[in-house]
Design a protein around this motif. Structure first.
Motif, mmCIF file in Angstrom:
data_model
loop_
_atom_site.group_PDB
_atom_site.id
_atom_site.type_symbol
_atom_site.label_atom_id
_atom_site.label_comp_id
_atom_site.label_asym_id
_atom_site.label_seq_id
_atom_site.Cartn_x
_atom_site.Cartn_y
_atom_site.Cartn_z
ATOM 1 N N ASP A 1 -7.368 11.680 -0.094
ATOM 2 C CA ASP A 1 -8.371 10.638 0.121
ATOM 3 C C ASP A 1 -8.048 9.807 1.360
ATOM 4 O OD1 ASP A 1 -9.789 11.465 -2.085
ATOM 5 O OD2 ASP A 1 -9.022 9.894 -3.411
ATOM 6 N N ASP A 2 -6.763 9.514 1.574
ATOM 7 C CA ASP A 2 -6.358 8.779 2.776
ATOM 8 C C ASP A 2 -6.822 9.515 4.025
ATOM 9 O OD1 ASP A 2 -4.988 6.842 1.282
ATOM 10 O OD2 ASP A 2 -3.067 7.897 1.444
ATOM 11 N N ARG B 1 -4.108 2.723 5.971
ATOM 12 C CA ARG B 1 -5.391 2.462 5.340
ATOM 13 C C ARG B 1 -6.499 2.419 6.388
ATOM 14 N NH1 ARG B 1 -4.295 0.642 0.021
ATOM 15 N NH2 ARG B 1 -6.558 0.796 -0.278
ATOM 16 N N LEU C 1 0.594 10.674 3.076
ATOM 17 C CA LEU C 1 -0.833 10.401 3.002
ATOM 18 C C LEU C 1 -1.487 11.304 1.959
ATOM 19 C CD1 LEU C 1 -1.679 10.098 6.805
ATOM 20 C CD2 LEU C 1 -1.586 8.232 5.144
ATOM 21 N N THR C 2 -2.374 10.729 1.150
ATOM 22 C CA THR C 2 -3.103 11.506 0.153
ATOM 23 C C THR C 2 -4.321 12.173 0.789
ATOM 24 O OG1 THR C 2 -4.571 9.696 -0.489
ATOM 25 C CG2 THR C 2 -2.407 9.815 -1.584
ATOM 26 N N ARG D 1 1.303 3.570 3.248
ATOM 27 C CA ARG D 1 0.328 4.566 3.693
ATOM 28 C C ARG D 1 -0.724 3.886 4.564
ATOM 29 N NH1 ARG D 1 -0.670 5.323 -1.668
ATOM 30 N NH2 ARG D 1 -2.884 5.622 -1.206
ATOM 31 N N ASN E 1 0.823 -1.212 0.000
ATOM 32 C CA ASN E 1 0.000 0.000 0.000
ATOM 33 C C ASN E 1 0.857 1.262 0.000
ATOM 34 O OD1 ASN E 1 -2.341 -1.570 0.137
ATOM 35 N ND2 ASN E 1 -2.342 -1.576 2.376
#
Length: 393
Positions: free
Chosen positions: A185-186, A154, A182-183, A152, A149
């Motif tokens: 969305d994350d 989840r 981290l994005t 990152r 992943n």
């Protein structure tokens, strides 16, 4: 004699994790010529202009007591910085100034957790993170940051670790030791968990200015709906190559700062005014050294990837930020610690075992990107040679 329980809680969370680094330093002191890729220290000195600010402040008498919140000029600079970066107003009562990110994290965890509370934290994590949690009597609950992943965190893994005792979701982005970011969305998904389960979000963002080209940093402070449950810590240690000045802060809700202020006053009663003046100057202008470090560190990460990835079964994780790269050495059949000890013995290269950062990195090692290119290349050659020797054996 009797001791406080905190000494037992922290007994195994200190220097033992830096075993290889300490051994390498001892060997260097004995005259051993070796390459040290253990500690993440900036590869340039603190800018002279900032030292001049601190020196001038000392000469004009800025050496007296401060206060628990921080010097007025520095607090104003922090409010201006975060207001400009995040596009919404931050007030002076949303900041506390402290000696470095580590102290800011200690204060934050002491203010938010107590005995039996749980803190959800990524595994791997920086080697001292467990300690700042355990000090209050809280318990670290590992959330695996999986290589598949991109290391990152989840949301599904957080939910699997969640219990009614959880109080804090601890984030570190950009991440040490993986260099993951981290994005948006994350963070949105993690933030929903925090809201649904009434968790605080504590975020260590000390590598915010160490983001490589093509990557994007997002803070949970960017989400207005998370503002009242988020505390961010940072410092000028990395961004301005000033780790020895120990100048950091936390930013969060005004109520959090008001509740934590008596604890800050009990611990330290403020940081040094002359260092506060230097930090204010640092924050009111772009860092003169951050961009250069980003260029060099990303170049060295690419160098290590080209030299080691796929060699003798090794795999190199390409970071998106920070000053470290990870190498998967599981194909050698050794643990990260045994590989690091063997590498130091036979090739005089010191690296950090992945196990120093958590169980997810068992069979990995962490390499700093702060050595010059030619030294980094020489270290890569030695590591490749050592892995090939192990493979042949």
């Amino acid at each position: 004699m009797r001791y406080a329980a905190v000494t037992d809680r922290l007994a195994d969370l200190g220097g033992a994790r830096w075993e290889i680094h300490a051994l390498a330093r001892a060997l260097k002191a004995e005259g051993r010529d070796l390459i040290e890729l253990t500690i993440g220290e900036p590869d340039v000195p603190t800018p002279k202009a900032l030292i001049d600010v601190a020196h001038a402040a000392m000469k004009r008498g800025r050496t007296g007591y401060s206060n628990g919140r921080g010097e007025g000029g520095l607090v104003s600079a922090l409010a201006d910085r975060y207001s400009a970066r995040l596009g919404r107003p931050f007030s002076r009562d949303q900041f506390l100034c402290l000696p470095g990110t580590q102290t800011a994290l200690f204060l934050t965890m002491m203010a938010l957790t107590g005995p039996g509370d749980e803190v959800l934290m990524g595994d791997p994590a920086y080697a001292t993170s467990d300690g700042v949690i355990a000090a209050s009597g809280a318990v670290s609950v590992p959330v695996p940051l999986r290589p598949e992943n991109g290391f990152r965190m989840r949301a599904d893994d957080v939910l699997a670790a969640l219990t009614p005792r959880a109080r804090v979701l601890f984030l570190n982005s950009p991440h040490n030791p993986t260099g993951a970011i981290l994005t948006r969305d994350d963070i949105a998904a993690l933030g929903k968990i925090a809201r649904d389960h009434d968790l605080w979000i504590v975020a260590d963002e000390v590598y915010e200015d160490m983001v490589y080209p093509g990557a994007t940093f997002v803070s949970p402070l960017s989400f207005p709906e998370l503002a009242e449950r988020t505390v961010v810590t940072s410092s000028i240690s990395k961004s301005h190559a000033a780790p020895g000045f120990r100048s950091g802060w936390c930013v969060g809700p005004a109520e959090f700062c008001a509740r934590a202020l008596p604890l800050s006053e009990t611990m330290l009663f403020g940081n040094q005014p002359f260092i506060a003046d230097m930090t204010e100057a640092a924050l009111r202008a772009p860092s003169p050294v951050a961009a250069g470090m980003v260029t060099r560190f990303s170049r060295r990460a690419a160098l290590l990837h080209a030299a080691l990835d796929g060699v003798a079964g090794l795999a190199v994780n390409r970071p998106d930020a920070g000053m470290f790269a990870l190498v998967d050495i599981r194909a050698t059949g050794l643990s990260g610690r045994d590989f690091a000890l063997d590498l130091l013995k036979h090739e005089s290269v010191a690296v950090m075992p992945g196990e120093s950062f958590g169980t997810t990195l068992a069979g990995w090692v962490r390499l700093t990107l702060t050595q010059p290119d030619d030294v980094t290349r020489a270290a890569a050659d030695r590591i490749a040679r050592h892995a090939a020797r192990l493979q042949k054996a």
